[in-house]
Write a protein that holds these residues in place. Structure first.
Motif, PDB file in Angstrom:
ATOM      1  N   ASP A  64     117.751  74.916  72.367  1.00 52.36           N
ATOM      2  CA  ASP A  64     117.223  76.177  71.936  1.00 52.36           C
ATOM      3  C   ASP A  64     118.201  77.047  71.197  1.00 52.36           C
ATOM      4  O   ASP A  64     118.086  77.730  70.132  1.00 52.36           O
ATOM      5  N   THR A  65     119.523  77.083  72.030  1.00 51.95           N
ATOM      6  CA  THR A  65     120.770  77.899  71.414  1.00 51.95           C
ATOM      7  C   THR A  65     121.171  77.519  70.025  1.00 51.95           C
ATOM      8  O   THR A  65     121.332  78.248  69.022  1.00 51.95           O
ATOM      9  N   VAL A  66     121.265  76.176  69.921  1.00 49.18           N
ATOM     10  CA  VAL A  66     121.885  75.593  68.668  1.00 49.18           C
ATOM     11  C   VAL A  66     120.826  75.638  67.568  1.00 49.18           C
ATOM     12  O   VAL A  66     121.234  76.228  66.654  1.00 49.18           O
ATOM     13  N   ALA A  67     119.727  75.661  67.753  1.00 48.15           N
ATOM     14  CA  ALA A  67     118.618  75.814  66.732  1.00 48.15           C
ATOM     15  C   ALA A  67     118.382  77.126  66.412  1.00 48.15           C
ATOM     16  O   ALA A  67     118.321  77.185  65.060  1.00 48.15           O
ATOM     17  N   ARG A  68     118.577  78.219  67.250  1.00 46.87           N
ATOM     18  CA  ARG A  68     118.487  79.366  66.753  1.00 46.87           C
ATOM     19  C   ARG A  68     119.682  79.896  65.829  1.00 46.87           C
ATOM     20  O   ARG A  68     119.886  80.607  64.882  1.00 46.87           O
ATOM     21  N   TYR A  69     120.798  79.277  66.576  1.00 44.67           N
ATOM     22  CA  TYR A  69     122.323  79.393  65.729  1.00 44.67           C
ATOM     23  C   TYR A  69     122.180  78.758  64.174  1.00 44.67           C
ATOM     24  O   TYR A  69     122.670  79.522  63.325  1.00 44.67           O
ATOM     25  N   LEU A  70     121.636  77.626  64.155  1.00 47.04           N
ATOM     26  CA  LEU A  70     121.738  77.005  63.076  1.00 47.04           C
ATOM     27  C   LEU A  70     120.562  77.585  61.965  1.00 47.04           C
ATOM     28  O   LEU A  70     121.158  78.022  60.655  1.00 47.04           O
ATOM     29  N   LEU A  71     119.623  78.354  62.642  1.00 43.84           N
ATOM     30  CA  LEU A  71     118.588  79.196  61.524  1.00 43.84           C
ATOM     31  C   LEU A  71     119.544  80.219  61.210  1.00 43.84           C
ATOM     32  O   LEU A  71     119.342  80.864  60.245  1.00 43.84           O
ATOM     33  N   ALA A  72     120.186  80.931  62.020  1.00 47.16           N
ATOM     34  CA  ALA A  72     120.926  82.205  61.859  1.00 47.16           C
ATOM     35  C   ALA A  72     122.102  81.933  60.538  1.00 47.16           C
ATOM     36  O   ALA A  72     122.193  82.760  59.598  1.00 47.16           O
ATOM     37  N   GLN A  73     122.452  80.610  60.658  1.00 47.85           N
ATOM     38  CA  GLN A  73     123.482  80.364  59.545  1.00 47.85           C
ATOM     39  C   GLN A  73     122.805  80.191  58.175  1.00 47.85           C
ATOM     40  O   GLN A  73     123.299  80.609  57.213  1.00 47.85           O
ATOM     41  N   VAL A  74     121.368  79.637  57.959  1.00 44.26           N
ATOM     42  CA  VAL A  74     120.861  79.355  57.011  1.00 44.26           C
ATOM     43  C   VAL A  74     120.220  80.610  56.438  1.00 44.26           C
ATOM     44  O   VAL A  74     120.250  80.962  55.258  1.00 44.26           O
ATOM     45  N   PHE A  75     119.995  81.553  57.299  1.00 41.78           N
ATOM     46  CA  PHE A  75     119.189  82.856  56.685  1.00 41.78           C
ATOM     47  C   PHE A  75     120.199  83.979  56.836  1.00 41.78           C
ATOM     48  O   PHE A  75     120.011  85.179  56.483  1.00 41.78           O
ATOM     49  N   ASP A  76     121.450  83.520  57.084  1.00 44.20           N
ATOM     50  CA  ASP A  76     122.507  84.710  56.981  1.00 44.20           C
ATOM     51  C   ASP A  76     122.333  85.811  58.149  1.00 44.20           C
ATOM     52  O   ASP A  76     122.399  87.137  57.412  1.00 44.20           O
ATOM     53  N   VAL A  77     122.039  85.454  59.269  1.00 42.14           N
ATOM     54  CA  VAL A  77     121.936  86.439  60.120  1.00 42.14           C
ATOM     55  C   VAL A  77     123.197  86.778  60.976  1.00 42.14           C
ATOM     56  O   VAL A  77     123.833  85.706  61.260  1.00 42.14           O
ATOM     57  N   ASP A  78     123.331  87.915  60.924  1.00 41.49           N
ATOM     58  CA  ASP A  78     124.711  88.174  61.432  1.00 41.49           C
ATOM     59  C   ASP A  78     124.755  88.237  63.011  1.00 41.49           C
ATOM     60  O   ASP A  78     124.186  89.120  63.652  1.00 41.49           O
ATOM     61  N   LEU A  79     125.242  87.198  63.476  1.00 40.03           N
ATOM     62  CA  LEU A  79     125.419  86.724  64.975  1.00 40.03           C
ATOM     63  C   LEU A  79     126.885  86.454  65.299  1.00 40.03           C
ATOM     64  O   LEU A  79     127.677  85.977  64.427  1.00 40.03           O
ATOM     65  N   PRO A  80     127.300  86.784  66.553  1.00 39.42           N
ATOM     66  CA  PRO A  80     128.710  86.621  67.042  1.00 39.42           C
ATOM     67  C   PRO A  80     128.753  84.993  66.819  1.00 39.42           C
ATOM     68  O   PRO A  80     127.892  84.316  66.998  1.00 39.42           O
ATOM     69  N   LYS A  81     129.923  84.450  66.500  1.00 37.93           N
ATOM     70  CA  LYS A  81     130.325  83.285  66.750  1.00 37.93           C
ATOM     71  C   LYS A  81     130.214  82.525  68.114  1.00 37.93           C
ATOM     72  O   LYS A  81     130.365  83.026  69.116  1.00 37.93           O
ATOM     73  N   LEU A  82     129.751  81.269  67.861  1.00 33.66           N
ATOM     74  CA  LEU A  82     129.696  80.568  69.470  1.00 33.66           C
ATOM     75  C   LEU A  82     130.881  80.127  69.793  1.00 33.66           C
ATOM     76  O   LEU A  82     131.829  79.982  68.926  1.00 33.66           O
ATOM     77  N   PRO A  83     131.354  80.098  71.256  1.00 34.50           N
ATOM     78  CA  PRO A  83     132.380  79.480  71.830  1.00 34.50           C
ATOM     79  C   PRO A  83     132.824  78.234  71.390  1.00 34.50           C
ATOM     80  O   PRO A  83     131.696  77.453  71.135  1.00 34.50           O
ATOM     81  N   ALA A  84     133.898  78.067  71.511  1.00 33.79           N
ATOM     82  CA  ALA A  84     134.341  76.413  71.504  1.00 33.79           C
ATOM     83  C   ALA A  84     133.724  75.761  72.405  1.00 33.79           C
ATOM     84  O   ALA A  84     133.485  76.106  73.495  1.00 33.79           O
ATOM     85  N   PRO A  85     133.325  74.366  72.264  1.00 32.67           N
ATOM     86  CA  PRO A  85     133.439  73.462  70.978  1.00 32.67           C
ATOM     87  C   PRO A  85     132.378  73.717  69.774  1.00 32.67           C
ATOM     88  O   PRO A  85     132.760  72.934  69.107  1.00 32.67           O
ATOM     89  N   PHE A  86     131.926  74.756  69.825  1.00 34.09           N
ATOM     90  CA  PHE A  86     131.027  74.813  68.790  1.00 34.09           C
ATOM     91  C   PHE A  86     131.606  75.150  67.380  1.00 34.09           C
ATOM     92  O   PHE A  86     132.257  76.417  67.452  1.00 34.09           O
ATOM     93  N   VAL A  87     131.290  74.426  66.439  1.00 29.84           N
ATOM     94  CA  VAL A  87     132.014  74.832  64.862  1.00 29.84           C
ATOM     95  C   VAL A  87     130.928  74.618  64.199  1.00 29.84           C
ATOM     96  O   VAL A  87     130.370  73.593  64.136  1.00 29.84           O
ATOM     97  N   THR A  88     130.791  75.301  62.975  1.00 29.45           N
ATOM     98  CA  THR A  88     129.638  75.214  62.023  1.00 29.45           C
ATOM     99  C   THR A  88     130.543  74.867  60.665  1.00 29.45           C
ATOM    100  O   THR A  88     131.651  75.494  60.537  1.00 29.45           O
ATOM    101  N   THR A  89     130.034  73.831  59.898  1.00 29.19           N
ATOM    102  CA  THR A  89     130.765  73.585  58.723  1.00 29.19           C
ATOM    103  C   THR A  89     129.508  73.551  57.578  1.00 29.19           C
ATOM    104  O   THR A  89     128.578  72.781  57.872  1.00 29.19           O
ATOM    105  N   GLU A  90     129.936  74.222  56.487  1.00 26.08           N
ATOM    106  CA  GLU A  90     128.798  74.168  55.383  1.00 26.08           C
ATOM    107  C   GLU A  90     129.408  73.106  54.440  1.00 26.08           C
ATOM    108  O   GLU A  90     130.447  73.283  53.674  1.00 26.08           O
ATOM    109  N   LEU A  91     128.326  72.017  53.993  1.00 24.27           N
ATOM    110  CA  LEU A  91     128.698  71.055  52.945  1.00 24.27           C
ATOM    111  C   LEU A  91     127.790  71.456  51.819  1.00 24.27           C
ATOM    112  O   LEU A  91     126.872  71.867  51.699  1.00 24.27           O
TER     113      LEU A  91
END
Length: 91
Positions: A64-91
């Protein structure tokens, strides 16, 4: 139903995940990536459909958390960064 953009952080975090997926036109699919450090990816098809490729066998909270965070990245929603080990990369 279509999502009203911009997508608010409150709606992204509070809406039931199934509703959020329907509103954003996203679909969760099982990923075949076996790497334990892989938490999910977004793939946008040529027609604009969003696929959230998520590993199987993870906890409901992580899923649930990762799905919401990925959607936040796609729709440019301002959320705090997830803690390590979570890292997002845009290709």
């Amino acid at each position: 139903m279509t999502v009203a953009l911009p997508l608010s952080p409150d709606h992204l975090l509070d809406a039931p995940l199934d509703d959020l997926l329907a509103e954003t036109g996203a679909e969760i699919v099982d990923s075949q990536i076996p790497d334990r450090d892989f938490f999910g990816a977004v793939v946008r098809s040529k027609n604009g459909h969003l696929l959230l490729a998520m590993p199987t066998g993870r906890s409901e909270l992580e899923h649930d958390t990762v799905a919401r965070y990925l959607l936040a990245q796609v729709f440019d929603v301002d959320l705090p960064k997830l803690p390590a080990p979570f890292v997002t990369t845009e290709l």
